[in-house]
Motif scaffolding. Structure first.
Motif, PDB file in Angstrom:
ATOM      1  N   ILE A 101      29.141  43.054  44.414  1.00  0.00           N
ATOM      2  CA  ILE A 101      30.240  42.072  44.538  1.00  0.00           C
ATOM      3  C   ILE A 101      30.586  41.866  46.006  1.00  0.00           C
ATOM      4  O   ILE A 101      30.736  40.732  46.481  1.00  0.00           O
ATOM      5  N   ILE A 105      30.463  36.994  37.227  1.00  0.00           N
ATOM      6  CA  ILE A 105      31.193  37.728  38.276  1.00  0.00           C
ATOM      7  C   ILE A 105      31.819  38.987  37.692  1.00  0.00           C
ATOM      8  O   ILE A 105      31.637  40.089  38.219  1.00  0.00           O
ATOM      9  N   THR A 106      32.534  38.837  36.599  1.00  0.00           N
ATOM     10  CA  THR A 106      33.311  39.977  36.101  1.00  0.00           C
ATOM     11  C   THR A 106      32.430  41.034  35.448  1.00  0.00           C
ATOM     12  O   THR A 106      32.853  42.173  35.315  1.00  0.00           O
ATOM     13  N   TRP A 154      29.844  34.123  46.678  1.00  0.00           N
ATOM     14  CA  TRP A 154      31.073  34.015  45.898  1.00  0.00           C
ATOM     15  C   TRP A 154      32.244  33.989  46.873  1.00  0.00           C
ATOM     16  O   TRP A 154      32.280  34.765  47.837  1.00  0.00           O
ATOM     17  N   SER A 211      36.304  34.625  47.676  1.00  0.00           N
ATOM     18  CA  SER A 211      37.321  35.552  47.183  1.00  0.00           C
ATOM     19  C   SER A 211      38.210  34.872  46.157  1.00  0.00           C
ATOM     20  O   SER A 211      38.632  35.490  45.181  1.00  0.00           O
ATOM     21  N   LEU A 267      30.413  38.498  48.260  1.00  0.00           N
ATOM     22  CA  LEU A 267      31.597  38.004  48.959  1.00  0.00           C
ATOM     23  C   LEU A 267      31.285  37.838  50.446  1.00  0.00           C
ATOM     24  O   LEU A 267      31.643  36.831  51.065  1.00  0.00           O
ATOM     25  N   VAL A 281      36.303  34.954  42.866  1.00  0.00           N
ATOM     26  CA  VAL A 281      36.212  36.324  42.334  1.00  0.00           C
ATOM     27  C   VAL A 281      37.589  36.778  41.846  1.00  0.00           C
ATOM     28  O   VAL A 281      37.734  37.347  40.759  1.00  0.00           O
ATOM     29  N   GLU A 338      32.244  32.903  35.715  1.00  0.00           N
ATOM     30  CA  GLU A 338      33.302  33.924  35.707  1.00  0.00           C
ATOM     31  C   GLU A 338      32.872  35.153  34.911  1.00  0.00           C
ATOM     32  O   GLU A 338      33.210  36.284  35.257  1.00  0.00           O
TER      33      GLU A 338
END
Lengths: 568, 568
Positions: A61, A52-53, A70, A72, A65, A75, A49
């Motif tokens: 990103i 991702i962030t 990753w 949705s 996706l 994310v 996490e």
């Protein structure tokens, strides 16, 4: 009817209850001012996490996706958790609707899984929205108590298009009462603070977005701007943004203050930690043909030719004009240093940098500010009267306000108390505005004699605000930003550096332009501002969004290159 | 200061003296109503001058100018002479400046001779301008006595661009006092009459252009439109025109009434005897990048893709919606016949024609008309007070007025007496307008379910006015035209046919919508209108100028083909 204070308390409590209990963190001590590292420290986010962030490039990103690397759901969950952390640290959110957002994310994941196809150019991407972008079934409080309990029965056009693009609207963000402040505080949700230094404002009116994005609680946010409301929080929070020209992006169906005021229209735009986010949002929305849903939206396709800088020599050798000082408020030392860095970086990249000569800056500002209060404050009065809440007259906190040196913003002396103008008087203000726009355009065009490129100056580099984020209640400067709203210049903000107490010493006093210039001079204290982000504006022509984004990319690359070279 | 009547008489005398004596003709008897053949009969024009001036396809004129088959001096002279004939028959001109225009034409001829190159896309073409388009050194009287003696010190942006394009501005044309009438009469220059029937109005406010172009005294004219001012005279005089969307063409520097009124902006557009003239003008002006000179001009290049109807299936099988009746005023029989002809012609050409269902037509009209008088008439009062002239309250002639059946235009009952609105009230009118625009857009988009093309209706065919040209003082209908100004729809007018007393019989009375509908019904008399041109509107979307011109070409070709087939 319940009194307005009780309604605010109930609504705030309902907001608190909308946060999943397991996402509550141990609050850091209130005297911890910089909370930027709390997301990493607090333990709520997994390693994945955090990965991702902390991916600030929105294009990356979206690729992950689209390739299903990753989902949705993951994310959205990651950013949601981080947004909730941001909320606990900066009070940046209004509407919180975790289940609804995750349901949407799950649907998108299913579609991709079943069809192998993404649901649009923003497939699966969580997007935060300023508390104006109406969503069916949610309230649109927009800083007014009267908004409590008013559930929308349709989506704003922007939200409709975001859904079409495959995005996941996942939170709404805080604004000031009236929307007409460069800070963020209202009676319902309270004050949003700056995560770099909670003693300072995150800016406004898109201040909730500013704080949220600074702390990476959202990969992409949408704010609005009528006098600097995208650019002030972006500058104060170290973000990229684009203030597009009137109606290039669809405002239809969004709630607004001063509704029906069309002299200097509020516009919406993206805010992000990367210029790629700004570009992807702008292109995606325009590619969706917003003019088919919003009657005011400009029917102008995204132009790859303009993005390739067809009107700017292909971007090979650009000529920038730096506005070191607008003649109204002199920028603080960190801003001057940021402009110097940018100048050297651009020159190192082969571009030309000249001085921009400010042109009728104060006249333009006065005209705009006079128009903004041409209803004599009627819109504010009516909006407050609906609930009985009082009009907020200052952004100063009730307790612990900074020892301030500014008694009265200069704008009040310039414009005087709000007067309710007649239509004929407003038309005269429009005549004045048109004459100013023509004069400023001709001034810009005339720079062709100085550039040596055969073109006028391609873009202006300017402070967005004369200072980095200031203590709550002290943000009075919208002189640099309002120019662009009045002239309708497409304008970006990009981060350059951070205040550095070892470099940004106080300058000797200059001959002050006005009492506010003096107060702002006196406010400077390198210790107070140390570590705060410093951003600048890149100002292009009306409806030149593509070129402004492309030139911002060029400046951004030049800065990175310059910093790499000069730190090695 | 001299009293206003004396100043008017002096100015009118000066105008007369600006006409070369040798161009004065023997005036036909005042009871000769149709003067369309006088240019041929009067003997002032040579055979070659007749050939030049009767070449209605502007593209052909430009080709002959570019190839030096015709010189600009001879083309300008020919049209100037014919314009002066038109002036003597219809009183259509204001500024007459023969020497200046011929000097310009000579210069262009010299350049072409010396360089072999044309001076722009409109090389050598004489162009007439409505009396708003300021030219350096000339007065801009614009229907107000106060304009006498006010010599401009610069050109309006349009004129600057016309010069860059190689055009020859050669006359300016008459307008009504205030510009806000659908007829043309003022105290300085008097009344312009319709050359098809001088008992009837040429329309307004671009009525000078209407009369001049009808009689082929100009190959291309420029008018303006805020509620129908390009389209009403074009319909009454058998012309083509384009009402572009707000600010697509540069208005900056032109004089205007209600200056600063930006709620429903006046726009400028071409008027001509051919659709080629409309296209050439529009494309030439846009190709000149008007946004570099006019800060309000839309930065949108001419789009060949849109002209090729990329958004309309390539134009192969279009779907038109016919507005037979807007529910406010039922069109006269010749208009209904014109729509029937157009329907059959389009169907014969392979297109689809459906009925257009009017949507909130009267609400939209009322909103616009309320905005137009939101200053309570202050602009008119001040403009008149400058000279002491009275405000013109009616377009009825002092003598010889038609026996009228309309006591009071319906608009006065709808809107009531002009009220001076506050800014807040104006903002509320804007909110209403935006809601109406959204509603009308959604209504249009919803037609996708009826067309069978996969697209909504491509364009609406509608009357421009419910009748052909009416006797002076009786033109009250701007219901059909104002819709497009309020919604900002790009709209053309094209000629279809002429009133034919043997075909256009009075219909039995219908259930009248209002007293004006009844009065208009009662006005119909096939004898009165016999021989007058009948034109229609083609209504497209906002900022869809290219597509509207292209679709008008398609309709025009279909009509020619249909008439050929059905007369053979």
């Amino acid at each position: 009817m319940t009194d307005w204070k009780t309604r605010c308390a109930q609504r705030k409590q309902a907001q608190l209850e909308s946060i999943p209990k397991e996402w509550l963190i141990n609050a850091p001590p209130t005297d911890r001012m910089n909370v930027m590292d709390i997301p990493k420290e607090c333990g709520l986010l997994s390693v994945r996490e955090l990965e991702i962030t902390e991916t600030v490039d929105v294009e990356v990103i979206l690729q992950k996706l689209a390739s299903s690397e990753w989902s949705s759901v993951e994310v959205t969950t990651a950013f949601y958790k981080r947004a909730i952390i941001a909320q606990q640290l900066t009070n940046c959110l209004t509407e919180i609707f975790v289940e609804r957002a995750l349901k949407r994310a799950r649907e998108l994941d299913e579609i991709l899984k079943n069809t192998g196809k993404v649901s649009g150019p923003l497939h699966g991407l969580p997007i935060s929205l300023k508390d104006q972008f109406t969503m069916k079934g949610l309230e649109t409080i927009m800083g007014y108590v009267a908004g409590i309990g008013q559930y929308a029965d349709s989506d704003s056009v922007l939200v409709e298009i975001l859904y079409e693009c495959g995005a996941v609207p996942f939170v709404r963000t805080n604004v000031p009462q009236t929307l007409m402040w460069g800070e963020t505080h209202n009676h319902v949700f309270g004050r949003t603070v700056n995560p770099y230094n909670r003693y300072l404002t995150a800016g406004g009116s898109s201040g909730g977005e500013g704080a949220l994005l600074a702390i990476k609680g959202s990969p992409l946010g949408v704010g609005t701007d009528i006098g600097g409301s995208l650019r002030i929080p972006s500058a104060f929070c170290g973000l990229y943004t684009l203030r597009p020209s009137y109606e290039r992006l669809p405002y239809c169906g969004a709630a607004n203050a001063l509704e029906g005021q069309e002299s200097i229209s509020s516009v919406l735009g993206p805010m992000a930690n990367s210029i790629s986010g700004v570009k992807l949002f702008t292109k995606s929305i325009i590619d969706a043909k917003p003019w088919l849903k919003d009657p005011m939206a400009v029917r102008k396709e995204w132009s790859d030719r303009e993005f390739e800088l067809a009107y700017h020599g292909g971007g090979k050798k650009l000529c920038f004009g730096i506005m070191w000082d607008n003649g109204v408020v002199r920028p603080h030392p960190p801003l001057l240093r940021a402009m110097s860095i940018t100048k050297r970086a651009l020159e190192a990249a082969g571009h030309i940098v000249l001085d921009w000569e400010p042109h009728r800056h104060l006249e333009i500002y006065k005209n705009s500010e006079t128009i903004f209060v041409a209803d004599g404050g009627e819109d504010y009065r009516i909006s407050c009267a609906l609930s009985g809440e009082p009009l907020i007259e200052t952004m100063l906190p009730d307790e612990g306000a900074h020892e301030t040196t500014l008694e009265e913003p200069y704008v009040k002396r310039l414009v005087g108390p709000p007067q309710h103008r007649t239509t004929y008087e407003l038309w005269n203000l429009h005549k004045e505005k048109r004459e100013l726009r023509k004069s400023h355009l001709d001034h810009w065009e005339s720079t062709v004699s100085r550039t040596g490129t055969g073109r006028p100056i391609d873009a202006i580099i300017s402070p967005a605000v004369a200072y980095a984020a200031v203590p709550h209640g002290l943000n009075s400067d919208s002189f640099y930003t309002t120019l662009c709203n009045a002239m309708d210049y497409a304008t970006s903000v990009f981060p350059v550096t951070f205040v550095d107490a070892t470099l940004d010493h106080r300058h000797p006093p200059h001959e002050f332009y006005n009492h506010e210039d003096e107060a702002i001079y006196n406010l400077y204290d390198s210790g107070l501002f140390d570590g705060c982000p410093v951003g600048l504006q890149l100002i292009g022509r009306t409806q030149e969004e593509e070129a402004v984004i492309a030139m911002t990319e060029i400046v951004d690359r030049a800065l990175r290159q310059y910093k790499t070279t000069n730190s090695s």
